[in-house]
Each structure stands twice: as structure tokens, then as C-alpha cells.
Design a protein around this motif. Structure first.
Motif, PDB file in Angstrom:
ATOM      1  N   ALA A   3       0.851  -1.189   0.000  1.00  0.00           N
ATOM      2  CA  ALA A   3       0.000   0.000   0.000  1.00  0.00           C
ATOM      3  C   ALA A   3       0.886   1.238   0.000  1.00  0.00           C
ATOM      4  O   ALA A   3       1.878   1.307   0.716  1.00  0.00           O
ATOM      5  CB  ALA A   3      -0.896  -0.007   1.242  1.00  0.00           C
ATOM      6  N   PHE A  12       1.777   6.046  -7.156  1.00  0.00           N
ATOM      7  CA  PHE A  12       0.718   5.118  -7.543  1.00  0.00           C
ATOM      8  C   PHE A  12      -0.307   5.803  -8.447  1.00  0.00           C
ATOM      9  O   PHE A  12      -0.783   5.212  -9.419  1.00  0.00           O
ATOM     10  CB  PHE A  12       0.029   4.548  -6.300  1.00  0.00           C
ATOM     11  N   GLY A  43      -6.976   3.672  -4.987  1.00  0.00           N
ATOM     12  CA  GLY A  43      -5.840   4.149  -4.209  1.00  0.00           C
ATOM     13  C   GLY A  43      -6.076   5.497  -3.554  1.00  0.00           C
ATOM     14  O   GLY A  43      -5.262   5.944  -2.748  1.00  0.00           O
ATOM     15  N   ARG A  46      -6.842   5.299   1.601  1.00  0.00           N
ATOM     16  CA  ARG A  46      -5.910   4.357   2.199  1.00  0.00           C
ATOM     17  C   ARG A  46      -6.687   3.381   3.068  1.00  0.00           C
ATOM     18  O   ARG A  46      -7.455   3.792   3.943  1.00  0.00           O
ATOM     19  CB  ARG A  46      -4.854   5.100   3.021  1.00  0.00           C
ATOM     20  N   ASN A 159      -2.949  -2.512  -3.186  1.00  0.00           N
ATOM     21  CA  ASN A 159      -2.828  -1.794  -4.453  1.00  0.00           C
ATOM     22  C   ASN A 159      -2.041  -2.570  -5.508  1.00  0.00           C
ATOM     23  O   ASN A 159      -1.208  -2.012  -6.225  1.00  0.00           O
ATOM     24  CB  ASN A 159      -2.198  -0.407  -4.236  1.00  0.00           C
TER      25      ASN A 159
END
Length: 220
Positions: A3, A12, A43, A46, A159
Motif C-alpha cells: 500500500a 501510484f 488508491g 488508504r 494496491n
């Protein structure tokens, strides 16, 4: 890929933008879907790994509304603020968990998950360092977690960018709607279509969920 951190989150987002460009260039059908639904927001939120797994177990074989109701009761009952934690979960008895609306099996699975996390046998940092299939195997070995739940966890908590869950009803419906006028497609035909989206099949999946169920915001 684990993550994203604050700095990693920006990277990301750039990867997601690159994925949109790749998908648009590789597949004109997907290009039209991206044009219609706009940028992917995967994404943007969180997700706490333990809470995400608990929520996945709670939601199994339930409508989104029913799952949300039970999760809200559970969180209020155990005194959780924004997330379920192992200590709060383990402080509740099996009977208390059942009283919040959980089935006997789900109450047992959640306690087992809490015990594994508290003991360190379920290590989310170590899990994040594994490749997709190895991480899925670790999660699949836990009570109440099968391949679909593990894949959802990898997509939304870790992710991971290149997953397509073949057993997901919404994804299969989305593929059928876009590529076969709503008629179900075989596994072989589905896999052939999804291969063109690699290495960004998770992002393609996000758009397929929008096609299959545009009013459901659970996967934002």
C-alpha cells in the motif's frame, strides 16, 4: 507492491494514469469506458489491511446494504472508531459478535483472524513483500478467506495493479455487457479478453465494476 506511503501514493496515481493510457491504446472498448467514467480513483482511500479483511469476511454472500448494517453494528458494539482492530475484536465474545448480526461461521472466522494478527502469524508487512500468488496462498489458508477475498484484498489494501478475479460476478457481468451483449462468456474467452489489459488488469477491473453496477460506490 505494498500500500502506498504518502510519497508512494503520488507514484501510484501516476501509475494509474499510465494504466488508463495503456488500456485506451490496447482496447477501443475499454477506451470508451474510460472516456465515459473518467479517471480511476483506486488508491485514493488508504485502507487498513486488518479492517479490510474483516470487512471482506462480513460482506461475504450479503448485499452491500446488509453488510454495511452488520459492520456498523459490530464497530459500534466493540467501540471501534474508523477501523476494526485485533484487540477490540478479541475483547468481544463469540456470543457478542453473533449478537451484532454475524453468522456463527463469520464470528469464528473474525476471531481467528484477530488471533492470527495479534500473534504475528499474519504479518501484513511480510505479506506486502510477497508476489501476488504467494500472498493469495497465505491468505487462502486463513479460515473464511478464499481466493476471491484474497484477490480483493490485494487489489484494494495492497494496491496490486494486475489482478482480474475470475470468480467475481460483477467483473464477469461487466465483460459480458461490453463484449457479448450481456450474454455470459466462457472462462477461456474471458481470459483472452483480459490478457490485452495486462499489466493493468486491476485498473480495467475498476472500470468493469462501474459498468456492471454504476451506483455501487463500494470499490472507490
Amino acid at each position: 507492491m505494498t500500500a502506498p506511503t504518502l510519497r508512494g501514493a503520488a507514484a501510484f496515481v501516476q501509475q494509474v494514469r499510465a494504466a488508463e493510457q495503456h488500456l485506451s491504446g490496447a482496447d477501443p472498448v475499454m477506451a470508451a469506458v474510460i472516456e465515459r467514467h473518467g479517471p480511476c480513483t483506486l488508491g485514493a482511500t488508504r485502507r487498513d489491511p486488518f479492517h479490510t479483511l474483516c470487512a471482506s469476511i462480513i460482506s461475504q454472500q450479503l448485499s452491500s446494504k446488509a453488510a454495511d448494517t452488520i459492520q456498523a453494528r459490530l464497530m459500534a458494539g466493540i467501540g471501534a472508531g474508523r477501523r476494526i482492530t485485533p484487540p477490540l475484536l478479541l475483547a468481544a465474545s463469540h456470543e457478542e459478535l453473533r449478537g451484532y448480526g454475524l453468522s456463527t461461521a463469520k464470528a469464528r472466522w473474525l476471531r481467528a483472524l484477530g488471533e492470527a494478527a495479534a500473534a504475528g502469524t499474519l504479518d501484513f508487512r511480510a505479506l506486502g513483500r510477497l508476489d501476488d500468488e504467494a500472498a493469495i496462498a497465505v491468505l487462502d489458508a486463513l479460515p473464511g478467506i478464499g481466493r476471491w477475498t484474497a484477490e480483493m484484498f490485494l487489489m484494494f489494501a495492497l494496491n496490486r495493479i494486475d489482478l482480474f478475479a475470475m470468480d467475481d460476478v460483477g467483473l464477469r457481468r461487466g465483460v459480458a455487457m461490453l463484449y457479448n451483449r450481456g450474454r455470459p462468456l466462457s472462462d477461456a474467452r474471458t481470459l483472452k479478453i483480459t490478457r490485452r489489459w495486462a499489466p493493468y488488469r486491476t485498473i480495467a477491473s475498476w472500470y468493469l465494476w462501474r459498468v456492471a453496477d454504476p451506483v455501487n460506490e463500494i470499490w472507490v
